[in-house]
Design a protein around this motif. Structure first.
Motif, PDB file in Angstrom:
ATOM      1  N   PRO A  44      13.267  49.770 -11.316  1.00 58.23           N
ATOM      2  CA  PRO A  44      12.596  50.973 -11.820  1.00 58.23           C
ATOM      3  C   PRO A  44      13.070  51.336 -13.228  1.00 58.23           C
TER       4      PRO A  44
ATOM      5  N   ARG B 104      19.509  48.678 -10.143  1.00 55.05           N
ATOM      6  CA  ARG B 104      19.464  47.966  -8.859  1.00 55.05           C
ATOM      7  C   ARG B 104      18.111  47.295  -8.690  1.00 55.05           C
TER       8      ARG B 104
ATOM      9  N   ARG C  63       7.964  50.115 -13.548  1.00 50.99           N
ATOM     10  CA  ARG C  63       8.891  49.153 -12.958  1.00 50.99           C
ATOM     11  C   ARG C  63       8.736  47.861 -13.725  1.00 50.99           C
TER      12      ARG C  63
ATOM     13  N   ASP D  19      11.319  44.328  -3.623  1.00 50.76           N
ATOM     14  CA  ASP D  19      10.125  43.628  -4.133  1.00 50.76           C
ATOM     15  C   ASP D  19      10.394  42.910  -5.460  1.00 50.76           C
TER      16      ASP D  19
ATOM     17  N   SER E 173      14.992  46.349  -6.553  1.00 55.15           N
ATOM     18  CA  SER E 173      14.272  46.756  -5.345  1.00 55.15           C
ATOM     19  C   SER E 173      13.938  45.489  -4.559  1.00 55.15           C
TER      20      SER E 173
END
Ligand code: OSB
Ligand code: MG
Length: 373
Positions: free
Chosen positions: A341, A333, A129, A337, A335
């Motif tokens: 990814p 997209r 990530r 957090d 995440s």
């Protein structure tokens, strides 16, 4: 891998909102894509040259010219085993890094697909990530900027960068810090200042900024070193670094404490990785810059950002940051957090929406290697 077929395709895309920097406003984009085929596989990349010579001297048209007349002929019909061979083939051409990078990066995608590995893995990346930051252009009013910052923070972005220029700097930063005292905040001047603006930088030095990006001349190293000696805030160079060697010289002369790496600016992923390594050996963190890329360029940036010395959130935001229309089938997209990814499939790991590509196409040229239909 034999390079059998090369396509240069220009697409038109409207930005969701105008993007204003110290060098101009972008509303509508014309973007040059490079599509390379060989042995039944296809590699994609996106040229980061702008419509006009404002960020750098290159434009979509200069890139098209250099690709068509010099770079495509240098590799068409040839067998290429490693990406470094592309860098070597392009070396006789001076400058035109964005044109070189476009073809080189399509080559990396193609070669990674031939090996059946992700581009991130092929580059030697170590992350699954990447940390994502957002770059926000100059706004009509400070209130608009504050609202945008709030919106991006709510989405999870881990760092906010704002564009500055004389007249849109200290007061704006003071206002941001008043509302958001602790967010990771940085500024990008795109070369809008000179050493005569030292008093402005001394004021900005009081706002706990992560860094100030490219405050001075677009090819300058010397004056940046003078400025850095007088600031606590780290200077990050973008425009001034055109090669791994430029990076070494900037670091050795104390011109910056951080470097923004854009593969397009340094001539491709191979030199971008060399620059990354030079910075890592010298304890200088790097982050991945952006050039308002579509999903294709974004995928390359995500892969590059998996190298270990990309230790700060970059300008690699989600696909929906700039465009309503998307040319990859599974857009990037964010995440919650604040990470994105890394695709694990072969090459850039995303599929191109060929129907959408056709619909957006403004111009297309194809080149076929000898001994091949
Ligand atoms: O200086 O980093 C820059 C966009 C176009 C040209 C130059 C720059 C930028 C950005 C946007 O800051 C980064 C992004 O793609 O999000
Ligand atoms: Mg910049």
């Amino acid at each position: 891998m034999r390079i059998e077929h090369i396509e240069l395709r220009q697409i038109g895309l409207a930005l969701k909102a105008p993007f204003q920097t110290s060098f101009g406003v972008a509303r509508q984009r014309r973007i040059l894509l490079v599509i390379v085929e060989g042995e039944g596989l296809t590699g994609y990349s996106e040229c980061v040259a702008g419509e006009g010579p404002w960020y750098s001297s290159e434009t979509v048209e200069t890139a098209r010219h250099i690709l068509t007349d010099f770079l495509v002929p240098a590799i068409l019909g040839k067998s290429v085993a490693e990406p470094s061979e592309l860098t070597a083939c392009f070396a006789p051409v001076r400058g035109h890094n964005m044109a070189k990078a476009a073809l080189e990066m399509a080559g990396w995608d193609l070669l990674a697909r031939a090996k059946g590995v992700s581009l991130a893995h092929f580059l030697g990346g170590t992350r699954e990530r990447i940390e994502s930051g957002v770059s926000i252009g100059i706004q009509p009013r400070v209130e608009d900027l504050l609202a945008r910052i709030e919106g991006y923070l709510a989405q999870g972005y881990r760092r906010v960068k704002i564009k500055i220029q004389p007249g849109w700097d200290v007061d704006v930063v003071a206002e941001i810090r008043h509302h958001f005292p602790t967010i990771p905040l940085m500024l990008d001047a795109n070369s809008a200042y000179t050493l005569a603006d030292l008093p402005t930088f001394r004021e900005l030095d009081n706002y706990d900024l992560m860094m100030i990006e490219q405050p001075l001349g677009y090819e300058d190293i010397i004056d940046h070193a003078t400025l850095q000696r007088q600031l606590r805030t780290p200077i990050c160079l973008d425009e001034s670094i055109h090669s791994p060697e430029d990076g070494r010289k900037a670091i050795e002369s104390g011109a910056c404490r951080v470097i923004n790496i854009k593969a397009g600016r340094v001539g491709g992923l191979y030199p971008a990785r060399q620059l990354h390594d030079i910075c890592q050996e010298r304890g200088i963190p790097v982050w991945c810059g952006g050039m308002l890329e579509t999903g294709i360029g974004r995928a390359h940036n995500v892969a590059l950002s998996t190298l270990p010395n990309f230790r700060l959130p970059g300008d690699v935001s989600a696909s929906d940051r700039y465009y309503a229309q998307e040319i990859i089938t599974s857009p990037f997209r964010l995440s919650p957090d604040g990470t994105i990814p890394v695709p694990q499939g072969p090459g850039i790991g995303v599929e191109v929406d060929r129907a959408m590509l056709e619909r957006l196409t403004l111009h297309k040229e194809t080149f076929v290697g000898a001994n091949h239909r």
